[in-house]
Design an enzyme around this catalytic site. Structure first.
Site, PDB file in Angstrom:
ATOM      1  N   LYS A  16      12.527 -36.965  30.580  1.00 47.00           N
ATOM      2  CA  LYS A  16      12.461 -36.097  29.367  1.00 47.00           C
ATOM      3  C   LYS A  16      13.607 -35.105  29.055  1.00 47.00           C
ATOM      4  O   LYS A  16      14.590 -35.260  28.781  1.00 47.00           O
ATOM      5  CB  LYS A  16      11.229 -35.825  28.645  1.00 47.00           C
ATOM      6  CG  LYS A  16      11.429 -34.966  27.467  1.00 47.00           C
ATOM      7  CD  LYS A  16      10.097 -34.429  27.188  1.00 47.00           C
ATOM      8  CE  LYS A  16       9.482 -33.177  27.856  1.00 47.00           C
ATOM      9  NZ  LYS A  16      10.241 -31.854  27.151  1.00 47.00           N
ATOM     10  N   ASN A  17      13.117 -34.073  30.268  1.00 49.56           N
ATOM     11  CA  ASN A  17      14.259 -32.952  30.523  1.00 49.56           C
ATOM     12  C   ASN A  17      15.665 -33.217  30.788  1.00 49.56           C
ATOM     13  O   ASN A  17      16.522 -32.627  30.523  1.00 49.56           O
ATOM     14  CB  ASN A  17      13.723 -32.067  31.255  1.00 49.56           C
ATOM     15  CG  ASN A  17      12.515 -31.359  30.587  1.00 49.56           C
ATOM     16  OD1 ASN A  17      12.093 -31.519  29.262  1.00 49.56           O
ATOM     17  ND2 ASN A  17      11.675 -30.596  31.392  1.00 49.56           N
ATOM     18  N   CYS A  77       7.134 -25.406  22.633  1.00 57.97           N
ATOM     19  CA  CYS A  77       5.888 -25.057  23.339  1.00 57.97           C
ATOM     20  C   CYS A  77       5.292 -23.804  23.109  1.00 57.97           C
ATOM     21  O   CYS A  77       6.079 -22.843  23.093  1.00 57.97           O
ATOM     22  CB  CYS A  77       5.533 -25.580  24.607  1.00 57.97           C
ATOM     23  SG  CYS A  77       5.551 -27.307  24.741  1.00 57.97           S
ATOM     24  N   ARG A  96       9.610 -17.123  25.216  1.00 59.36           N
ATOM     25  CA  ARG A  96      10.729 -17.813  25.611  1.00 59.36           C
ATOM     26  C   ARG A  96      12.155 -17.526  24.676  1.00 59.36           C
ATOM     27  O   ARG A  96      12.375 -18.209  23.647  1.00 59.36           O
ATOM     28  CB  ARG A  96      10.379 -19.297  24.929  1.00 59.36           C
ATOM     29  CG  ARG A  96       9.094 -19.816  25.894  1.00 59.36           C
ATOM     30  CD  ARG A  96       8.915 -21.334  25.753  1.00 59.36           C
ATOM     31  NE  ARG A  96       9.817 -22.228  26.665  1.00 59.36           N
ATOM     32  CZ  ARG A  96       9.523 -23.299  26.719  1.00 59.36           C
ATOM     33  NH1 ARG A  96       8.757 -24.065  26.170  1.00 59.36           N
ATOM     34  NH2 ARG A  96      10.506 -24.113  27.405  1.00 59.36           N
ATOM     35  N   ASP A 116       5.971 -26.899  34.895  1.00 59.61           N
ATOM     36  CA  ASP A 116       5.223 -28.395  34.059  1.00 59.61           C
ATOM     37  C   ASP A 116       4.198 -28.993  34.673  1.00 59.61           C
ATOM     38  O   ASP A 116       3.840 -29.945  34.155  1.00 59.61           O
ATOM     39  CB  ASP A 116       6.698 -28.934  33.869  1.00 59.61           C
ATOM     40  CG  ASP A 116       7.455 -28.565  32.717  1.00 59.61           C
ATOM     41  OD1 ASP A 116       7.068 -27.472  32.000  1.00 59.61           O
ATOM     42  OD2 ASP A 116       8.484 -29.138  32.604  1.00 59.61           O
ATOM     43  N   ARG A 125       5.233 -36.159  22.844  1.00 62.76           N
ATOM     44  CA  ARG A 125       6.319 -35.453  23.091  1.00 62.76           C
ATOM     45  C   ARG A 125       7.085 -35.728  24.546  1.00 62.76           C
ATOM     46  O   ARG A 125       8.305 -35.868  24.795  1.00 62.76           O
ATOM     47  CB  ARG A 125       6.214 -33.985  22.852  1.00 62.76           C
ATOM     48  CG  ARG A 125       6.115 -33.471  21.841  1.00 62.76           C
ATOM     49  CD  ARG A 125       6.109 -31.883  21.439  1.00 62.76           C
ATOM     50  NE  ARG A 125       7.528 -31.544  22.132  1.00 62.76           N
ATOM     51  CZ  ARG A 125       7.656 -30.347  22.494  1.00 62.76           C
ATOM     52  NH1 ARG A 125       6.780 -29.450  22.394  1.00 62.76           N
ATOM     53  NH2 ARG A 125       8.852 -29.995  23.158  1.00 62.76           N
TER      54      ARG A 125
HETATM   55  C1  UD1 Z   1      13.016 -26.216  30.717  1.00 63.33           C
HETATM   56  C2  UD1 Z   1      12.174 -27.153  30.690  1.00 63.33           C
HETATM   57  C3  UD1 Z   1      10.636 -26.874  30.559  1.00 63.33           C
HETATM   58  C4  UD1 Z   1      10.313 -26.231  31.980  1.00 63.33           C
HETATM   59  C5  UD1 Z   1      11.204 -25.006  31.996  1.00 63.33           C
HETATM   60  C6  UD1 Z   1      11.019 -24.094  33.319  1.00 63.33           C
HETATM   61  C7  UD1 Z   1      13.645 -28.758  29.387  1.00 63.33           C
HETATM   62  C8  UD1 Z   1      13.883 -29.486  27.917  1.00 63.33           C
HETATM   63  N1  UD1 Z   1      12.544 -27.999  29.261  1.00 63.33           N
HETATM   64  O1  UD1 Z   1      12.783 -25.204  29.701  1.00 63.33           O
HETATM   65  O2  UD1 Z   1       9.981 -28.160  30.214  1.00 63.33           O
HETATM   66  O3  UD1 Z   1       8.714 -25.597  31.670  1.00 63.33           O
HETATM   67  O4  UD1 Z   1      12.535 -25.290  32.046  1.00 63.33           O
HETATM   68  O5  UD1 Z   1      11.272 -25.217  34.459  1.00 63.33           O
HETATM   69  O6  UD1 Z   1      14.236 -28.879  30.189  1.00 63.33           O
HETATM   70  N2  UD1 Z   1      14.344 -17.177  29.536  1.00 63.33           N
HETATM   71  C9  UD1 Z   1      14.746 -15.963  28.797  1.00 63.33           C
HETATM   72  N3  UD1 Z   1      16.087 -16.047  28.230  1.00 63.33           N
HETATM   73  C10 UD1 Z   1      16.660 -17.071  28.078  1.00 63.33           C
HETATM   74  C11 UD1 Z   1      16.113 -18.310  28.357  1.00 63.33           C
HETATM   75  C12 UD1 Z   1      15.100 -18.603  29.213  1.00 63.33           C
HETATM   76  O7  UD1 Z   1      14.181 -14.989  29.150  1.00 63.33           O
HETATM   77  O8  UD1 Z   1      17.506 -17.066  27.206  1.00 63.33           O
HETATM   78  C13 UD1 Z   1      13.073 -17.252  30.280  1.00 63.33           C
HETATM   79  C14 UD1 Z   1      11.971 -18.028  29.475  1.00 63.33           C
HETATM   80  O9  UD1 Z   1      11.298 -17.321  28.614  1.00 63.33           O
HETATM   81  C15 UD1 Z   1      11.101 -18.424  30.831  1.00 63.33           C
HETATM   82  C16 UD1 Z   1      12.064 -18.668  31.968  1.00 63.33           C
HETATM   83  O10 UD1 Z   1      13.318 -17.747  31.397  1.00 63.33           O
HETATM   84  O11 UD1 Z   1      10.196 -17.372  30.984  1.00 63.33           O
HETATM   85  C17 UD1 Z   1      12.354 -19.777  32.284  1.00 63.33           C
HETATM   86  O12 UD1 Z   1      12.829 -20.721  30.988  1.00 63.33           O
HETATM   87  P1  UD1 Z   1      14.032 -21.950  30.943  1.00 63.33           P
HETATM   88  O13 UD1 Z   1      14.225 -22.105  32.630  1.00 63.33           O
HETATM   89  O14 UD1 Z   1      15.145 -21.419  30.204  1.00 63.33           O
HETATM   90  O15 UD1 Z   1      13.301 -22.856  30.297  1.00 63.33           O
HETATM   91  P2  UD1 Z   1      13.740 -23.919  29.401  1.00 63.33           P
HETATM   92  O16 UD1 Z   1      15.189 -24.346  29.685  1.00 63.33           O
HETATM   93  O17 UD1 Z   1      13.350 -23.510  27.881  1.00 63.33           O
END
Ligand code: UD1
Length: 421
Positions: free
Chosen positions: A22-23, A118, A123, A308, A400
């Site tokens: 999915k991701n 989620c 986030r 995850d 999802r």
């Molecule tokens: C992706 C995955 C999700 C997985 C996560 C961590 C997809 C669609 N989703 O989510 O399933 O749980 O990686 O492996 O691929 N953060 C910030 N600022 C930002 C962006 C992120 O502080 O601008 C923080 C987030 O709150 C979190 C951490 O960084 O604590 C990691 O988030 P991130 O790796 O960005 O997760 P996603 O890409 O949203």
């Protein structure tokens, strides 16, 4: 809303096909926005998140055809007419933010709602914004939207992520493909889904260096090639079923599953007493003799233990002999499955970012509520080994991220059925 009824009935045995990730698919799809050239994705998973991304891209004017029962997606973006990703779609799925980078790079403007997704913590999206600003974008927040402009186009830049982010790395990689000059991303995420995207961009004609490392170098280009690209197998689905098999002391072949995509998880499972081995068509997981042992796990960016799979691992550890300390370092509120597991008899104590799981000899079926995507499936895993019936409510989260869960588990002997809401 649908519910799922599980009657705990012992060992899983047989074979389960693993779908495309999915991701990975969610980050590959927005790459269509870079050019007019067709992009064909094979091994796509059939999931509601993929339908949401399809809807989002179509709302911008892209063409997305779902072929071969959804296994193949044919995408093309020759007539983008709308530069606004609406709240109504974006709120359903955080990965929607991945249209921001390519739209901005190609058209010099994009307005994207701040995402939902989620309910597992704050986030924020600050890293996406800071990275794109480093490439020359002007971004304001107005009325819940990120309003982005790059009147002179994006320029290659060196950007060091202060924190590892999968989504921000992906957004900047796609944007960098069309930026002027070279972009260097330091402290980039190294998840296999990032490598899958890098290989897709390379095939499109974008030079990408450092694939699989924490420093990625992307040379912006002005023209792209039409390509066909395969989505990698879903390592989260693989790990989830491996844990379900371990939970029920079963023996199952995960067709298309790859042990090398889940090395850290495999190490934890082996320490817990589970056997995982490569087969010709995927991998075999079994726990046919002996008890489960408690193992400690800490979630970390790849190659660490994936957040995850944290909820599923916790479900497994509720039945281990001894205790297990599970520490969540990626998201701040990712223990919402704990009170639900407790309803089934699990013994878990949360202290800050850690959960101490003391194994119990048995779990009992109960009515439980699915809170987020991975938490929902952890409850299904617990239910498979529980005594009696478990009714899992609010299962829309499951759809999802897990393709035909009931069908795949039933084929291995589970007593599981969906009750339409
Ligand atoms: C992706 C995955 C999700 C997985 C996560 C961590 C997809 C669609 N989703 O989510 O399933 O749980 O990686 O492996 O691929 N953060 C910030 N600022 C930002 C962006 C992120 O502080 O601008 C923080 C987030 O709150 C979190 C951490 O960084 O604590 C990691 O988030 P991130 O790796 O960005 O997760 P996603 O890409 O949203």
């Amino acid at each position: 809303m649908d519910s799922i009824l599980v009657r705990g009935n012992g060992a899983l045995s047989g074979a389960i096909p693993i779908a495309g990730a999915k991701n990975a698919c969610l980050t590959l799809m927005p790459a269509t926005l870079l050019s007019d050239e067709p992009l064909t994705l094979t091994n796509a998973p059939r999931l509601s998140d993929i339908r949401t991304m399809t809807q989002l891209l179509q709302s911008l004017g892209a063409e997305v055809a779902s072929l071969q029962d959804g296994l193949v997606l044919a995408l093309s973006s020759h007539s983008i007419t709308n530069f606004k990703a609406d709240y109504e779609i974006v709120r359903k799925m955080r990965a929607s933010i991945l249209v921001l980078g390519p739209m901005l790079a190609r058209y010099g403007e994009a307005t994207v709602s701040l995402p939902g997704g989620c309910a597992i913590g704050a986030r924020p999206v600050d890293l996406h914004i800071a990275g794109l600003r480093a490439m020359g974008a002007e971004i304001d927040i107005d009325g819940g939207y990120m309003v982005a402009r790059a009147p002179k186009g994006l320029k290659g830049a060196r950007y060091t992520f202060p924190k590892v982010s999968v989504g921000a790395t992906e957004n900047l990689m796609i944007a960098a493909a069309l930026a002027k000059g070279t972009t260097v991303l330091d402290n980039a995420a190294r998840e296999p889904e990032i490598a899958n995207l890098a290989e897709c961009l390379s095939a499109m004609g974008v030079p990408v260096g450092g694939i699989g490392t924490e420093t990625l170098t992307i040379e912006g280009v002005t023209s792209f090639k039409p390509i066909e690209h395969a989505v990698i197998p879903d390592r989260i689905e693989t790990g989830t079923y491996a844990m379900a098999v371990a939970m029920t002391a079963g023996d199952v072949e995960l067709i298309g599953g790859q042990v090398d995509l889940i090395d850290t998880v495999a190490a934890s499972l082996r320490a817990a007493g589970v056997t995982l081995e490569n087969t010709e068509n995927g991998m075999r997981v079994h726990r046919t003799n002996g008890a489960l042992h408690g193992v400690d796990v800490m979630t970390e960016p790849f190659p660490g233990f994936p957040t995850d799979l944290q909820a599923q691992m916790m479900a497994l550890m509720t039945r281990a002999e001894g205790a297990s300390m599970i520490t969540e370092t990626i998201f701040e509120s990712r223990f919402m499955h704990v009170p639900e597991l407790a309803r089934m008899g699990a013994n878990v104590t949360i202290h800050h970012q850690s959960a101490l799981v003391r194994g119990v000899p048995k779990l009992r079926g109960a009515e439980v509520m699915a809170t987020d995507l991975r938490a929902s499936v952890s409850l299904a895993i617990a239910a498979l080994s529980a005594e009696g019936d478990t009714m899992l409510h609010r299962v829309y989260h499951l759809d999802r991220g897990f393709e035909r869960l009931e069908e795949k588990l039933s084929a291995c002997g589970a007593d599981i059925e969906r009750l339409k809401g």
